[in-house]
Design an enzyme around this catalytic site. Structure first.
Site, PDB file in Angstrom:
ATOM      1  N   SER A   1      27.720  63.804   7.098  1.00  0.00           N
ATOM      2  CA  SER A   1      26.273  63.531   7.043  1.00  0.00           C
ATOM      3  C   SER A   1      26.570  61.831   6.751  1.00  0.00           C
ATOM      4  CB  SER A   1      25.908  63.349   5.265  1.00  0.00           C
ATOM      5  OG  SER A   1      27.101  62.806   4.360  1.00  0.00           O
TER       6      SER A   1
ATOM      7  N   ASP B   1      24.538  57.693  -5.316  1.00  0.00           N
ATOM      8  CA  ASP B   1      25.845  58.053  -4.024  1.00  0.00           C
ATOM      9  C   ASP B   1      26.155  56.298  -3.722  1.00  0.00           C
ATOM     10  OD1 ASP B   1      26.049  58.521  -1.039  1.00  0.00           O
ATOM     11  OD2 ASP B   1      23.634  58.700  -0.809  1.00  0.00           O
TER      12      ASP B   1
ATOM     13  N   HIS C   1      27.472  57.472   0.922  1.00  0.00           N
ATOM     14  CA  HIS C   1      26.396  57.182   2.715  1.00  0.00           C
ATOM     15  C   HIS C   1      26.024  55.117   1.946  1.00  0.00           C
ATOM     16  CE1 HIS C   1      25.660  61.418   1.730  1.00  0.00           C
ATOM     17  NE2 HIS C   1      25.905  61.214   3.028  1.00  0.00           N
TER      18      HIS C   1
END
Length: 427
Positions: free
Chosen positions: A138, A383, A386
């Site tokens: 991702s 998170d 990312h």
């Protein structure tokens, strides 16, 4: 030695003085003739065969574009969540209320030279009639969506995916006949979830470290460029297989099982992936290995309250690449050096986009809790893996464009060298 004197007639002296006086005046008032400008030859940034860095030669001083600092850039960002539809919801920090925008006002500055801000028109001209694929997890998708947003100032692509599976997307820039694709493969090699729970509650995955994931390796022949990466999935509980046999694990909690380091499986996976590329008879493209981008959890692990709340970049003197992050970086370098050596014999090129140092310095660039609304009934952790879009990950495409430019220069130089050698052989 005696010099003999010469007598010059007075009339000739007068005539000479008149000519010297009036000719410049006549030239000054005469029409200007545009002469060809002198071209200063600038040595291009050269990617040496077997090298793992891209360097710029400024005034005969080589400059590694991957070593530097983050400096202020008040002109950024170059797109927003309102001007670009390609941003994944979990990285849409503006939409979900991140209050500080100062993290957007930085650009990467290599030591001793400049790295140009991404030029979408130039990028699209370079990749005209070509195909580029992002292969990985991702975070690879994160970079691809950054690229789509950066290019949106010139053109948006159309979806030409051959499958409804969101993990395998294809986009076409019609004006430039440029295809952009993504292949989802978080481990790069053949993998299967052995247990949905496992010691950490995120499952145990079985990795066949000597077998590539054919969901991407069988589809790359048509591509001119591949950006290969993998990373944070290797933090999970893993079972390692080689030659079809279980040889050990990583953080599996099974008694009497050989416990391997994370970097062992990581290096073996990359070596297998790169070997698979080398084994493709019809693949003639350039492979860019993008190095590991460290996470920035503080105050706990990702599932134990860890967060990333810093508001500005580190200076390079404030933090050091060490521990597991260093081990993973070294594992990638070892794997790519083997591929570069073997690739020379096959005419295949393997380059490195070294994002590790730059991203180690950006604890402020992650979504944290700004990837969803606070009142949403969802189980999502902070998170710190990312990157917000827009955000520091956009610099990866600055790197990519710079390397594509130099690849074009290198290809032209190699072609001229080939023609020159061929001419010598014929003559």
């Amino acid at each position: 030695m005696k010099l003999h004197s010469m007598e010059i007639p007075l009339g000739k002296v007068v005539l000479t003085l008149i000519l010297l006086t009036f000719i410049p005046l006549l030239l000054k008032n005469s029409p200007v003739v545009n002469e060809p400008k002198k071209t200063t030859m600038v040595t291009p940034r050269v990617i040496e065969k077997g090298s793992t860095t891209t360097s710029i030669n400024n005034d005969n001083k080589k400059c590694d574009i991957f070593t530097g600092e983050w400096v202020r850039n008040e002109e950024a960002p170059y797109y927003t969540n309102k001007s670009c539809w390609a941003i994944h919801e979990h990285q849409n920090c503006m939409k979900y209320g991140r209050p500080d925008m100062d993290f957007l006002k930085w650009r990467w500055k290599p030591n001793g030279c400049e790295l140009n801000i991404f030029n979408p028109s130039q990028f699209l001209e370079i990749v005209r009639d070509k195909k580029l694929a992002f292969v990985g997890d991702s975070v690879a998708r994160n970079q691809m969506q950054s690229l789509i947003c950066l290019l949106s100032r010139v053109e948006y692509p159309i979806d030409v995916s051959y499958t409804p599976d969101e993990y395998f997307k294809r986009w076409l820039y019609k004006t430039y006949n440029f295809t952009l694709a993504s292949f989802w493969t978080p481990f790069l090699v053949k993998a299967k979830q052995n247990d949905p729970n496992g010691p950490s509650g995120t499952g145990i995955f079985g990795l066949h470290l000597d077998e590539p994931d054919e969901s991407w390796t069988t589809k790359i022949d048509e591509f001119d460029y591949i950006v290969l990466s993998a990373g944070h999935w290797f933090h999970r509980s893993l079972m390692y297989y080689e030659d079809g046999q279980l040889i050990g694990c990583r953080f599996c909690g099974i008694l009497n099982m050989t416990d391997y380091s994370m970097s062992y499986g990581y290096q073996r996976a990359f070596r297998t992936a790169l070997k698979a590329i080398l084994g493709r008879k019809n693949f003639k493209g350039v492979t860019y290995l993008r190095t590991f981008a460290p996470s920035h959890f503080e105050g706990g692990e990702w599932n134990k309250g860890g967060n990333c709340l810093r508001k500005k970049p580190f200076r390079s003197s404030e933090i050091t690449l060490e521990g597991n992050n260093l081990d993973l970086f070294i594992a990638q370098m070892k794997a790519v050096k083997v591929a570069q050596h073997q690739g020379r014999n096959k005419g295949l090129k393997f380059r490195v986009i070294d994002a590790t140092q730059a991203m180690l310095l950006r604890p402020d660039g992650h979504p944290s809790r700004y990837g969803h609304w606070p009142e949403e009934n969802v189980t999502l952790y902070n998170d710190c893996v990312h990157w917000c879009l827009p955000g520091p990950i956009d610099s990866w495409n600055d790197f990519l464009l710079e390397m594509l430019k130099k690849e074009r220069v290198t290809a032209r130089e190699e072609k001229l060298m080939y023609l020159s050698e061929r001419k010598l052989r014929i003559s």
